[in-house]
Scaffold this active site. Structure first.
Site, PDB file in Angstrom:
ATOM      1  N   PRO A  55      34.994  48.851  45.756  1.00 13.64           N
ATOM      2  CA  PRO A  55      35.649  48.349  44.696  1.00 13.64           C
ATOM      3  C   PRO A  55      35.383  49.091  43.330  1.00 13.64           C
ATOM      4  O   PRO A  55      34.061  48.950  43.054  1.00 13.64           O
ATOM      5  CB  PRO A  55      35.255  46.703  44.728  1.00 13.64           C
ATOM      6  CG  PRO A  55      33.890  46.665  45.629  1.00 13.64           C
ATOM      7  CD  PRO A  55      34.143  47.868  46.708  1.00 13.64           C
ATOM      8  N   GLU A  56      36.114  49.607  42.678  1.00  7.44           N
ATOM      9  CA  GLU A  56      35.972  50.124  41.250  1.00  7.44           C
ATOM     10  C   GLU A  56      36.711  49.220  40.304  1.00  7.44           C
ATOM     11  O   GLU A  56      37.250  48.271  41.003  1.00  7.44           O
ATOM     12  CB  GLU A  56      36.159  51.532  41.390  1.00  7.44           C
ATOM     13  CG  GLU A  56      35.416  52.447  42.226  1.00  7.44           C
ATOM     14  CD  GLU A  56      35.564  53.970  42.284  1.00  7.44           C
ATOM     15  OE1 GLU A  56      35.990  54.420  41.058  1.00  7.44           O
ATOM     16  OE2 GLU A  56      35.441  54.439  43.344  1.00  7.44           O
TER      17      GLU A  56
END
Length: 285
Positions: A2-3
């Site tokens: 997750p960015e």
DNA sequence: CCTCATTCCTGCGGGC
DNA sequence: TGCCCGCAGGAATGAG
């Protein structure tokens, strides 16, 4: 992984499911999930019980939920964290760490995290901006982000440009995947010294960073497997749009040269050997 | 203040 | 078949 785009996808999903709902009870099933809550897991559960969620906000890769108490529930997904909205009849996930039940007896909020790099905490008085997040820079999609301030700060860094992009105190939300993609778009190798970039080159790089983040949000984020999913358990599909990340040996979409993989900070960087020439004097990273 | 290496954690897949 | 090891990696932490 997750960015910003993945966290934003989660934020949007969560917002429609939990805003305005009142927390009834909180179960902490793994202490490591609340290790950033100094007062301990019992306090964590106690201060959240009875509170109403007012909103779901994000800066970079952090999420926070302002509460009617003036506090905030702060969360980071780390490497493998998920925030899922699940009916109470759904079986417990293998790596379920924290469960939130609401007074309306509707769907539960569940924090699931295999590798436990992520975590939750309550930030006292943090509804407007949790202190836990105040050291993080704005992200490039924040309306208050000042491009020229970033350009100036980037060009002061005495390190490689990729290291600078990953430094959340310079610009937040960018991780390994989107750093590599933005650098490919900009035609820059990640070890290029940040302080050697011209002002226009730094501006162009920022433009590519912003653009790839926006495009990825439009695709619901990137997912290689079931580890990253939105609140409904669905995967994004931006991985089909990745040009270099994870594509070692495949032809560069721009010039056809085989994509290379290089060690970087105990992980990997992907780039095109022709479009992204490595500087002769290699800077750290 | 700045830069950089280390550490946390678990599942998967390659090699033997 | 099964074991070992490398790899995935965000960010806090401490060293220099």
């Amino acid at each position: 992984m997750p960015e910003l785009p993945e966290v934003e996808t989660v934020r949007r999903g969560l917002s429609s499911w939990v805003t305005g709902r009142r927390i009834a009870t909180v179960d902490v099933l793994h202490p490591r999930a609340v290790r950033r809550h100094p007062a301990g897991e019992a306090d964590f559960a106690a201060v959240l019980a009875g509170r109403t969620v007012l909103d779901v906000l994000r800066r970079g890769k952090y999420l926070w939920l302002p509460l009617d108490s003036g506090d905030a529930l702060v969360g980071h997904l780390g490497m493998s964290g998920q925030l899922l909205v699940q009916p109470e009849t759904a079986a417990d996930e293998t790596h379920l760490r924290v469960r939130f039940r609401f007074t309306d007896e509707g769907p539960q909020l569940r924090f699931v995290d295999q590798r436990t790099f992520g975590g939750l905490a309550v930030s006292p008085g943090g509804a407007a901006l949790p202190g836990e997040i105040s050291h993080i820079a704005l992200d490039p999609l924040d309306p208050s982000f000042v491009d020229e301030a970033f350009v100036a700060a980037l060009r002061r860094r005495r390190t490689g440009v990729k290291r600078a992009l990953l430094d959340q105190t310079l610009v937040s939300g960018v991780g390994n995947i989107y750093a590599d993609e933005a650098l490919w778009r900009a035609g820059l190798h990640g070890t290029r010294p940040a302080d050697a970039l011209t002002r226009p080159a730094a501006r162009r790089l920022l433009g590519h960073v912003r653009q790839v983040l926006v495009e990825a949000i439009g695709s619901g984020g990137t997912s290689f497997d079931a580890l990253y999913v939105n609140v409904n358990g669905e995967s994004g599909y931006f991985d089909r749009s990745l040009n270099v990340y994870g594509r070692e040996g495949e032809p560069c979409p721009r010039c056809g040269a085989p994509i290379r993989r290089e060690p970087f900070m105990n992980r990997s960087s992907y780039s095109c050997p022709r479009c992204q020439v490595r500087p002769r004097a290699t800077t750290p990273g």
